[in-house]
Design a protein around this motif. Structure first.
Motif, mmCIF file in Angstrom:
data_model
loop_
_atom_site.group_PDB
_atom_site.id
_atom_site.type_symbol
_atom_site.label_atom_id
_atom_site.label_comp_id
_atom_site.label_asym_id
_atom_site.label_seq_id
_atom_site.Cartn_x
_atom_site.Cartn_y
_atom_site.Cartn_z
ATOM 1 N N HIS A 68 0.820 -1.057 0.084
ATOM 2 C CA HIS A 68 0.008 -0.013 -0.011
ATOM 3 C C HIS A 68 0.816 1.153 -0.102
ATOM 4 C CE1 HIS A 68 -3.437 -2.465 0.333
ATOM 5 N NE2 HIS A 68 -3.201 -2.886 1.601
ATOM 6 N N ASN A 69 0.352 2.283 -0.627
ATOM 7 C CA ASN A 69 0.961 3.555 -0.750
ATOM 8 C C ASN A 69 1.627 4.035 0.953
ATOM 9 O OD1 ASN A 69 0.636 6.843 -1.042
ATOM 10 N ND2 ASN A 69 2.334 5.979 -2.342
ATOM 11 N N MET A 70 2.725 4.270 1.167
ATOM 12 C CA MET A 70 3.092 4.808 2.360
ATOM 13 C C MET A 70 4.290 5.793 2.106
ATOM 14 S SD MET A 70 3.033 1.365 4.791
ATOM 15 C CE MET A 70 3.984 0.271 3.651
ATOM 16 N N GLY A 71 4.729 5.890 0.996
ATOM 17 C CA GLY A 71 5.787 7.097 0.796
ATOM 18 C C GLY A 71 7.289 6.534 0.459
ATOM 19 N N VAL A 72 7.897 7.207 -0.067
ATOM 20 C CA VAL A 72 9.217 6.673 -0.580
ATOM 21 C C VAL A 72 10.087 6.088 0.507
ATOM 22 C CG1 VAL A 72 10.323 9.159 -0.584
ATOM 23 C CG2 VAL A 72 11.203 7.104 -2.087
ATOM 24 N N SER A 73 10.095 6.735 1.898
ATOM 25 C CA SER A 73 10.938 6.560 3.126
ATOM 26 C C SER A 73 10.507 4.895 3.371
ATOM 27 C CB SER A 73 10.899 7.293 3.860
ATOM 28 O OG SER A 73 11.367 8.642 3.695
ATOM 29 N N ALA A 74 9.081 4.699 3.255
ATOM 30 C CA ALA A 74 8.632 3.502 3.777
ATOM 31 C C ALA A 74 9.073 2.207 2.813
ATOM 32 C CB ALA A 74 6.964 3.555 4.129
ATOM 33 N N ALA A 166 22.594 0.239 7.911
ATOM 34 C CA ALA A 166 21.312 0.943 7.658
ATOM 35 C C ALA A 166 20.045 0.495 8.541
ATOM 36 C CB ALA A 166 20.745 0.428 6.047
ATOM 37 N N ARG A 167 20.254 -0.851 9.060
ATOM 38 C CA ARG A 167 19.222 -1.367 10.073
ATOM 39 C C ARG A 167 19.521 -0.663 11.416
ATOM 40 N NH1 ARG A 167 19.526 -7.517 7.603
ATOM 41 N NH2 ARG A 167 17.925 -7.306 5.830
ATOM 42 N N GLN A 168 20.711 -0.795 11.736
ATOM 43 C CA GLN A 168 21.240 -0.068 13.101
ATOM 44 C C GLN A 168 20.596 1.374 12.973
ATOM 45 O OE1 GLN A 168 22.933 -2.103 15.315
ATOM 46 N NE2 GLN A 168 22.555 -0.754 16.796
ATOM 47 N N ILE A 169 20.475 2.101 12.239
ATOM 48 C CA ILE A 169 20.046 3.479 12.558
ATOM 49 C C ILE A 169 18.666 3.558 12.100
ATOM 50 C CG2 ILE A 169 22.259 4.484 12.107
ATOM 51 C CD1 ILE A 169 21.260 5.448 9.422
ATOM 52 N N ASN A 170 17.924 2.257 11.893
ATOM 53 C CA ASN A 170 16.717 2.166 11.634
ATOM 54 C C ASN A 170 15.925 2.845 10.472
ATOM 55 O OD1 ASN A 170 15.910 1.074 14.287
ATOM 56 N ND2 ASN A 170 16.145 2.999 15.107
ATOM 57 N N GLY A 171 16.812 2.820 9.392
ATOM 58 C CA GLY A 171 16.351 2.965 8.004
ATOM 59 C C GLY A 171 16.048 4.541 7.779
ATOM 60 N N PHE A 172 15.130 4.711 6.820
ATOM 61 C CA PHE A 172 14.763 6.246 6.458
ATOM 62 C C PHE A 172 13.492 6.500 7.604
ATOM 63 C CE2 PHE A 172 16.750 4.898 3.111
ATOM 64 C CZ PHE A 172 17.467 6.154 2.407
ATOM 65 N N ASP A 173 13.319 7.941 7.840
ATOM 66 C CA ASP A 173 12.294 8.552 8.542
ATOM 67 C C ASP A 173 11.169 8.564 7.828
ATOM 68 O OD1 ASP A 173 10.222 9.852 10.065
ATOM 69 O OD2 ASP A 173 11.702 11.480 10.831
ATOM 70 N N GLU A 174 9.942 7.706 7.990
ATOM 71 C CA GLU A 174 8.875 7.614 7.127
ATOM 72 C C GLU A 174 7.915 8.836 7.340
ATOM 73 O OE1 GLU A 174 7.039 3.865 7.495
ATOM 74 O OE2 GLU A 174 8.976 2.774 7.290
ATOM 75 N N ALA A 175 8.150 9.656 8.394
ATOM 76 C CA ALA A 175 7.468 10.859 8.417
ATOM 77 C C ALA A 175 7.953 12.134 7.450
ATOM 78 C CB ALA A 175 7.704 11.319 9.921
ATOM 79 N N LEU A 176 8.960 11.820 7.013
ATOM 80 C CA LEU A 176 9.631 12.911 5.880
ATOM 81 C C LEU A 176 9.396 12.391 4.556
ATOM 82 C CD1 LEU A 176 13.177 13.589 7.588
ATOM 83 C CD2 LEU A 176 10.893 14.985 7.873
ATOM 84 N N ARG A 177 8.836 13.398 3.741
ATOM 85 C CA ARG A 177 8.556 13.035 2.281
ATOM 86 C C ARG A 177 9.945 13.397 1.686
ATOM 87 N NH1 ARG A 177 4.506 14.711 -0.721
ATOM 88 N NH2 ARG A 177 4.884 12.964 -2.059
ATOM 89 N N ARG A 178 10.516 14.569 2.184
ATOM 90 C CA ARG A 178 11.666 15.130 1.569
ATOM 91 C C ARG A 178 12.580 15.435 2.442
ATOM 92 N NH1 ARG A 178 6.852 17.003 0.846
ATOM 93 N NH2 ARG A 178 5.787 17.497 -1.160
ATOM 94 N N ALA A 179 13.891 15.703 2.020
ATOM 95 C CA ALA A 179 15.086 15.677 2.902
ATOM 96 C C ALA A 179 15.274 14.504 3.716
ATOM 97 C CB ALA A 179 14.984 16.955 3.723
ATOM 98 N N GLU A 180 14.498 13.432 3.266
ATOM 99 C CA GLU A 180 14.800 12.047 4.157
ATOM 100 C C GLU A 180 16.039 11.564 3.932
ATOM 101 O OE1 GLU A 180 14.287 10.768 -0.110
ATOM 102 O OE2 GLU A 180 13.027 12.394 1.219
ATOM 103 N N ASP A 181 16.763 11.771 2.856
ATOM 104 C CA ASP A 181 18.048 11.151 2.597
ATOM 105 C C ASP A 181 19.144 12.114 3.381
ATOM 106 O OD1 ASP A 181 17.566 13.409 1.065
ATOM 107 O OD2 ASP A 181 18.733 12.915 -0.655
#
Length: 313
Positions: A68-74, A166-181
């Protein structure tokens, strides 16, 4: 499929049915053949999964996940969770890995066993004009201003990271759609993980005027959240670097508006005000600062293509 691939190429895809096939083919064509390619169709209304499958032509290295659509970070986090490779190479569906890219990254990891993340140089690429775009500058080491100010890695598509890190820092913040990198890189950097840049072109980074980062107001809001998150992790480091972070972001914003043809009269005073507070940036990168300053001053006089040529130098 290989039991233990060396690389997992993670491709999040949304409304990219016309482009994701090229990204898949560029990954499968890498000479580092110990790999898997994971396409995460993030609930796309276009036929992204089908386009990716067609591009793979039955290659067992290709895996497709539909969610399901959850955004690029998800979508990237789904790739991180399911990756079986020792390293993860992120690749957006509209970008293209250049031949030999993964082998170049692997050489860096083998030469520097302590390395958590490797990044190369990117070509800002418009397929309509062929491979003639300008290239990102050389950057061998990152600092907080370089990460949070103007993101000299440029894009998540330019990052290869150890899966365990990547797993140790819990990946990407799914609350961010921009500047997540930038947030991902800042957390990695502030966590003491080692990063290293390559003096090699590894990626064609598609530039489109309608992309997420083109809406600077929305981008700035998420960027500010990333800065505040970094401040919570390392308040002293952020306080020390903040003048340069702000100056770099102001320069980035002015350059974006110039390229999009939306620069206004206040850009000149905005840039000047920040550079006065961070004069060291003028010494570090005089050409980039002055070309942006000249572009902002000339904005009322010249048309958009002329400004683009000035800023590309």
């Amino acid at each position: 499929m290989l039991e233990d691939p060396l690389f997992s190429v993670v491709i999040p895809s949304y409304r990219s049915a016309s482009m994701v096939g090229e990204a898949v083919r560029s990954a499968l064509a890498q000479d580092a053949r110990s790999l898997e390619v994971i396409v995460v169709d993030d609930g796309s209304p276009t036929e992204d999964a089908q386009a990716a499958e067609a591009a793979g032509e039955g290659d067992p290295c290709l895996r497709i996940i539909v969610q399901h659509n959850m955004g690029v970070s998800a979508a990237r986090n789904t790739g991180i969770r399911t990756a079986r490779g020792r390293f993860i190479a992120f690749l957006d569906a509209d970008d293209v890995l250049l031949p030999g890219a993964l082998s170049a990254h692997l050489a860096a990891f083998e030469e520097h066993p302590e390395l958590a993340l490797s990044f190369g140089r990117v070509r800002f690429w418009d397929p309509a004009f062929g491979e003639k775009g300008r290239q990102s500058a050389r950057c061998f080491s990152l600092s907080l201003p370089r990460i949070l100010g103007d993101n000299q890695v440029c894009t998540a598509s330019n990052m290869v990271v150890r899966t365990e890190d990547a797993r140790q820092i819990n990946g990407f913040d799914e609350a961010l759609r921009r500047a997540e990198d930038q947030d991902f890189l800042a957390r990695l950097y502030l966590g003491g993980y080692r990063t290293r840049g390559l003096d090699r072109l590894t990626l064609n980074y598609r530039t489109v005027s309608g992309g997420l980062s083109s809406d600077l107001d929305l981008f700035a809001a998420d960027w500010r959240k990333a800065v505040e998150k970094a401040r919570l992790l390392a308040p002293g480091d952020v306080a020390l670097a903040e003048p340069e972070i702000e100056a770099r972001f102001a320069r980035y914003a002015v350059r974006r508006r110039l390229r999009l043809g939306t620069s206004g009269a206040r850009d000149l005073s905005l840039l000047a005000g920040h550079l006065v507070k961070a004069p060291g940036l003028l010494l570090k990168e005089p050409r980039r600062c002055f070309s942006t300053f000249i572009g902002a001053a000339a904005a009322p006089l010249f048309r958009h293509p002329h400004l683009t040529r000035v800023l590309s130098r």
